[in-house]
Design a protein around this motif. Structure first.
Motif, short mmCIF file in Angstrom:
data_model
loop_
_atom_site.label_atom_id
_atom_site.label_comp_id
_atom_site.label_asym_id
_atom_site.label_seq_id
_atom_site.Cartn_x
_atom_site.Cartn_y
_atom_site.Cartn_z
N UNK A 80 -17.23 10.51 5.67
CA UNK A 80 -15.83 10.26 5.29
C UNK A 80 -14.89 11.14 6.11
N UNK A 81 -15.26 12.42 6.29
CA UNK A 81 -14.42 13.30 7.11
C UNK A 81 -14.36 12.82 8.55
N UNK A 82 -15.49 12.36 9.07
CA UNK A 82 -15.53 11.86 10.44
C UNK A 82 -14.58 10.67 10.61
N UNK A 83 -14.56 9.78 9.59
CA UNK A 83 -13.66 8.62 9.64
C UNK A 83 -12.20 9.06 9.55
N UNK A 84 -11.92 9.99 8.65
CA UNK A 84 -10.55 10.50 8.49
C UNK A 84 -10.06 11.12 9.80
N UNK A 85 -10.92 11.90 10.44
CA UNK A 85 -10.55 12.51 11.72
C UNK A 85 -10.24 11.46 12.77
N UNK A 86 -11.05 10.40 12.77
CA UNK A 86 -10.83 9.31 13.72
C UNK A 86 -9.50 8.60 13.41
N UNK A 87 -9.22 8.39 12.13
CA UNK A 87 -7.98 7.74 11.69
C UNK A 87 -6.76 8.54 12.14
N UNK A 88 -6.89 9.86 12.08
CA UNK A 88 -5.77 10.74 12.46
C UNK A 88 -5.78 11.08 13.96
N UNK B 177 -6.19 15.69 4.02
CA UNK B 177 -5.77 15.29 5.37
C UNK B 177 -5.23 13.87 5.38
N UNK B 178 -5.88 12.96 4.62
CA UNK B 178 -5.40 11.58 4.52
C UNK B 178 -4.01 11.52 3.89
N UNK B 179 -3.75 12.45 2.96
CA UNK B 179 -2.46 12.46 2.26
C UNK B 179 -1.29 12.83 3.18
N UNK B 180 -1.61 13.32 4.39
CA UNK B 180 -0.55 13.54 5.38
C UNK B 180 0.06 12.20 5.79
N UNK B 181 -0.78 11.15 5.81
CA UNK B 181 -0.35 9.84 6.32
C UNK B 181 -0.10 8.80 5.24
N UNK B 182 -0.85 8.86 4.11
CA UNK B 182 -0.71 7.84 3.07
C UNK B 182 -0.62 8.50 1.69
N UNK B 183 -0.18 7.75 0.65
CA UNK B 183 -0.06 8.34 -0.70
C UNK B 183 -1.41 8.78 -1.27
N UNK B 184 -1.35 9.54 -2.37
CA UNK B 184 -2.52 10.19 -2.93
C UNK B 184 -3.60 9.19 -3.38
N UNK B 185 -3.22 8.18 -4.16
CA UNK B 185 -4.23 7.25 -4.71
C UNK B 185 -4.98 6.50 -3.61
N UNK B 186 -4.28 5.89 -2.62
CA UNK B 186 -5.03 5.26 -1.53
C UNK B 186 -5.90 6.26 -0.74
N UNK B 187 -5.44 7.52 -0.64
CA UNK B 187 -6.23 8.54 0.06
C UNK B 187 -7.55 8.77 -0.66
N UNK B 188 -7.50 8.94 -1.99
CA UNK B 188 -8.72 9.11 -2.79
C UNK B 188 -9.64 7.89 -2.66
N UNK B 189 -9.05 6.70 -2.77
CA UNK B 189 -9.83 5.46 -2.71
C UNK B 189 -10.52 5.31 -1.36
N UNK B 190 -9.78 5.59 -0.29
CA UNK B 190 -10.32 5.43 1.06
C UNK B 190 -11.48 6.38 1.31
N UNK B 191 -11.31 7.65 0.94
CA UNK B 191 -12.38 8.64 1.16
C UNK B 191 -13.61 8.28 0.33
N UNK B 192 -13.41 7.86 -0.93
CA UNK B 192 -14.55 7.46 -1.79
C UNK B 192 -15.29 6.28 -1.17
N UNK B 193 -14.51 5.30 -0.70
CA UNK B 193 -15.12 4.12 -0.08
C UNK B 193 -15.91 4.49 1.17
N UNK B 194 -15.34 5.38 1.98
CA UNK B 194 -16.02 5.79 3.21
C UNK B 194 -17.28 6.60 2.92
N UNK B 195 -17.30 7.36 1.83
CA UNK B 195 -18.51 8.08 1.44
C UNK B 195 -19.63 7.10 1.11
N UNK B 196 -19.27 5.99 0.43
CA UNK B 196 -20.27 4.98 0.07
C UNK B 196 -20.76 4.21 1.28
N UNK B 197 -19.82 3.72 2.10
CA UNK B 197 -20.22 2.91 3.26
C UNK B 197 -20.93 3.75 4.32
#
Length: 431
Positions: A292-300, A34-54
């Motif tokens: 992470x999914x909750x954050x992605x949904x909010x971002x979109x 879902x993040x890859x709809x808005x941003x490139x693949x690598x930042x999408x992976x990084x963002x979701x991983x970071x959000x899982x941790x935080x």
């Protein structure tokens, strides 16, 4: 309204579940896509991983591993036998006595262990053979055990209410715990009424009436176990300690109690700790992925779009709650409770609060609703545990399960539309 992120999220999540991908990984991968709809693949992976941790960086979440460990200690510490013996003296002589014992025992065990699966496993393995011996069908026993085991997720202390507090932005855990008592007991009473009618219809044998002396003796045996509820809930409500501190105290108390009962030994501790660690890891992975999914949904802007769509249908709270309940009942069929609470709370809570509903009441409605999903295939974890312990099949359990489902749905709609059932106790204690 931008539909592409919603379409990608829904289709990828359902598709991954359909091919047998574990729920946590389905959530995480669909979030990345879902993040890859808005941003490139690598930042999408990084963002979701970071959000899982935080997403796991929360003091309140520390209560969950402690409550899981205390639940394991209680499950292995002989508490279930004592609670069942006490319940037996109270209702054993009524129509469907053993089924009623199962419901009361599950309510007490669930409240003490905080886990529907632990309750279903303990109650089913202890009461199942006894019910069969008394002429009850395996399927009826399994159906009662499956549905009653979920009441402990409403009656505190409850891990899922802590998760809701986190997802809702900090609703008082003490208030949620108090709010759960009446809905949980009400659901248990409805299940008992249905079980009693079913047993009468099938002409199951009545049990022996207990004397006051027997009631008192079993009550005294059960008091140390029941006292834990007073320590944990009383301490949280009076402000002596937080929910996290209460969970640590619960571990210490149950460990000492297990040694006193001689049901736990130093030799059995490594296995208990390992089981608790495995369960904690699964729950925390689910929470991290769901956050992470909750954050992605909010971002979109997905929650805002869905909220606008719902409020566009109607601004009548009765209609909106009916729609939300139906949607959650559908979600509960396919999704486990923890991710469902974390993902759908940010979507539906703003809608109901905009219409004047208290977040505490909505939390209880949501959890009670999703409890029904735990008893339904294909993801109903409690259903599979209950059927497995009883040694029967889902197909055979469906018939006696349906009236019990109906009882849970009636309880859900009463709690939904009569707010005093939920809010009376928190208001009484000024929470």
């Amino acid at each position: 309204m931008e539909y592409i992120p919603i379409i990608v999220l829904v289709l990828s999540f359902i598709g991954l579940l359909a091919i047998g991908m574990p729920v946590a990984w389905s959530i995480a991968i669909s979030s990345v896509l879902t993040m890859m709809v808005s941003i490139p693949m690598l930042p999408a992976f990084t963002t979701v991983s970071q959000r899982m941790g935080t997403g796991l960086d929360s003091f309140a979440l520390l209560a969950i591993p402690f409550f899981i460990l205390s639940g394991q200690l209680r499950n292995k510490g002989g508490i279930a036998h004592r609670l069942i013996a006490f319940a037996k003296t109270l209702v054993g002589s009524l129509p469907g006595g053993l089924a009623l014992i199962n419901v009361i025992g599950a309510m007490l065990m669930g409240a003490i262990a905080g886990s529907a699966m632990a309750s279903a496993s303990a109650m089913g393995s202890i009461l199942g053979p006894e019910m069969e011996k008394e002429g009850y069908s395996k399927e009826f026993g399994a159906a009662v055990n499956i549905t009653s085991s979920t009441t402990g997720l409403i009656i505190p202390p409850s891990n899922i209410l802590i998760v809701y507090s986190l997802a809702s932005g900090g609703v008082s855990i003490a208030a949620l715990f108090l709010a759960g008592y009446i809905p949980g007991i009400l659901t248990g009473l409805f299940l008992m009424i249905v079980a009693s009618f079913w047993a009468k219809k099938k002409k199951y044998k009545l049990g022996k009436k207990s004397s006051l002396k027997e009631v008192f003796k079993t009550f005294v045996d059960a008091v140390p176990s029941l006292f834990l509820l007073i320590i944990v809930i009383g301490g949280i409500i009076t402000g002596i300690f937080t929910a996290t501190e209460a969970s640590a105290i619960a571990v210490l108390y149950t460990l000492v109690l297990g040694f006193i009962y001689k049901e736990i030994t130093f030799k059995s501790l490594p296995e208990i700790l390992l089981d608790s660690s495995v369960t904690t890891a699964i729950v925390m992975l689910l929470i991290g992925a769901s956050m992470s999914m909750s954050w992605v949904m909010s971002y979109e802007n997905i929650p805002q779009n869905i909220s606008s769509a719902l409020l566009g249908i109607s601004n009548n709270i009765v209609v909106i709650l009916l729609i939300i309940n139906l949607l959650l009942l559908f979600v509960g069929i396919f999704m486990d409770m923890t991710p469902a609470v974390l993902i759908f709370t940010p979507i539906f809570l703003p809608v109901v609060t905009a219409l004047g509903m208290d977040p505490i009441q909505f939390g209880i409605i949501m959890v009670l609703n999703l409890c029904i999903g735990l008893c339904t295939p294909p993801v109903g974890s409690v259903l599979f545990v209950g059927v497995g312990v009883a040694g029967t099949t889902i197909q055979k359990v469906v018939k006696p399960l349906l009236p019990l489902f109906l009882a849970m749905v009636v309880a859900l709609f009463l709690v939904t539309y009569i707010q005093e059932l939920t809010l009376w106790l928190p208001r009484l204690f000024d929470l």
